[in-house]
Design an enzyme around this catalytic site. Sequence first.
Site, PDB file in Angstrom:
ATOM      1  N   ASP A 120       1.079  -1.460  -0.250  1.00 20.41           N
ATOM      2  CA  ASP A 120      -0.082  -0.248  -0.245  1.00 20.41           C
ATOM      3  C   ASP A 120       1.101   1.135   0.012  1.00 20.41           C
ATOM      4  O   ASP A 120       0.289   2.175   0.937  1.00 20.41           O
ATOM      5  CB  ASP A 120      -0.932   0.033   1.435  1.00 20.41           C
ATOM      6  CG  ASP A 120      -1.879  -1.004   1.486  1.00 20.41           C
ATOM      7  OD1 ASP A 120      -1.426  -2.080   0.161  1.00 20.41           O
ATOM      8  OD2 ASP A 120      -1.915  -1.548   2.476  1.00 20.41           O
ATOM      9  N   GLU A 124     -11.442  -1.286  -3.247  1.00 16.36           N
ATOM     10  CA  GLU A 124     -10.781  -0.524  -2.105  1.00 16.36           C
ATOM     11  C   GLU A 124      -9.364   0.421  -2.834  1.00 16.36           C
ATOM     12  O   GLU A 124      -8.892   0.781  -3.878  1.00 16.36           O
ATOM     13  CB  GLU A 124      -9.862  -1.552  -1.935  1.00 16.36           C
ATOM     14  CG  GLU A 124      -8.496  -1.890  -2.099  1.00 16.36           C
ATOM     15  CD  GLU A 124      -8.921  -3.370  -0.654  1.00 16.36           C
ATOM     16  OE1 GLU A 124      -9.405  -3.230   0.450  1.00 16.36           O
ATOM     17  OE2 GLU A 124      -7.571  -3.750  -1.172  1.00 16.36           O
TER      18      GLU A 124
END
Length: 486
Positions: A51, A229
């Site tokens: 991420d 997401e």
Amino acid sequence: MLSLKAVLRFASVAVAVVLPTLAQAQAPEPSLSVRSPPVSYNNTLVKQRADPQILKHTNGRYYFIATVPEYDRVVMRQADSIQGLSTAEERLIWARSQSKAGVGYVWAPELHKIGDKWYIYFALGRTAPFDVRPFVLEGTGSDDPMAASWAEKGFITTDFDTFSLDATTFEVNGVRYLSWAQADPRFDNGGGTSLFLARMTNPWTIQRPSIVISRPDQPWERIGHNVNEGSWGMVRNGKVFVTYSAAATDANYCMGLLTADQNADLMNPASWSKSKDPVFVSNTATSQFGPGHSAFTVSDDNQSDVLVYHARQYKDIRGEPLDNPDRMTRVQKLYWRSDGTPDFGIPIPDGPHPVRLRSSADQTLYVGIANNAVQSVKDAPVQNTQFKIVEPGLGGSGTISFESTAQPGKYLSAANGSVSLATLSNTSDAGARSSASFRRVAGLSDATGVSFESAAQAGSYLVSGGNGAAVSVAPSTGAEATFYLE
């Protein structure tokens, strides 16, 4: 013979129009140029960091923040270059063990400068590991976030008290928005996550109600888990582009793209359109799997946009993917099509970043692969026009070779005046290796460009033709034998 460093320098000089960077994207109606110099990064950038986000500050320094495998803290590193982040020292910004805010997972931190303060958004489990909600830290007292004093602003309150994560913020036409992923009780019986959008009243508060801009309603978004997401918003060429990730966090993980007009009502769901297919997916040939959770930054020279993402180097994972630490931070140049839309290409192989060869004779054309032939191509998928410069080349010292990005192990090879794509990685045939090698010299028609003399055919150079024409080697000294690297 010119060194690779010299070639990249010449290529930078040859760019006539500077590509407006993502950092400049808030300016009204940015102009578009599809040309920008090559970048010189080496992947993997940072091991075991998922991420990822890289922010380029106005002082020119880069800041890196990402999820750590232990899911228990927020760390940051800084460097003078993107590549420098690879070995930069990490500093602890916030630790779950030192806070009473939550006890669960710490996921996907993002760093943003809003006004004269710093903000970090991340998902934090409140009372249990998966009881995650968006959480905000505020940094003050320093223009350097590594030296700022950090205070907890708390959890962001949304329309539903449900599983929510991956908050990101961006500004369009002077209005600041928050986008995040959340389980919506109105969809899939509350399973999976959709993407929400809201205006912000301050950096830790949204204006409710929010809207949904994407749901996991496509088959590729529902493999393993029903997931949207990891969104990221950017404004370019009169459009707002929001990238996001979908499916389970294994090799099925991929990226989608949402688009809206910059001047549209972004709080109207009808303003948003979704890509029919994923825009960035696993690639077996390059050994990169599950690419996603992207962010974007700008290159060291401010002339190229850079995609920041994570991927694994193998497909099969033992056990739960969440327990696997091997999501690696990677960077690669983001290219733009002539219509102003992004071309993500494919996850490039490990090692030096590839380049594109743009013809000096017709600067809309590139050396590329079409129907397994080496041709001059226009508007081709970017991965079909990317080549890694291998130095020394297969022909030995003083030479270079061009390895296909889309087909690793295959090289441009010149024989009898023609150029083909040949599998030569493991060959010991000296003649074949020489045919796949070139000597690099200053551009024959423009010294700011570069030309490539065949190592096997002295005096003959790599030559581009018209759109769809075969690339060849010939004793030309004109613009068709001169290229600019991108």
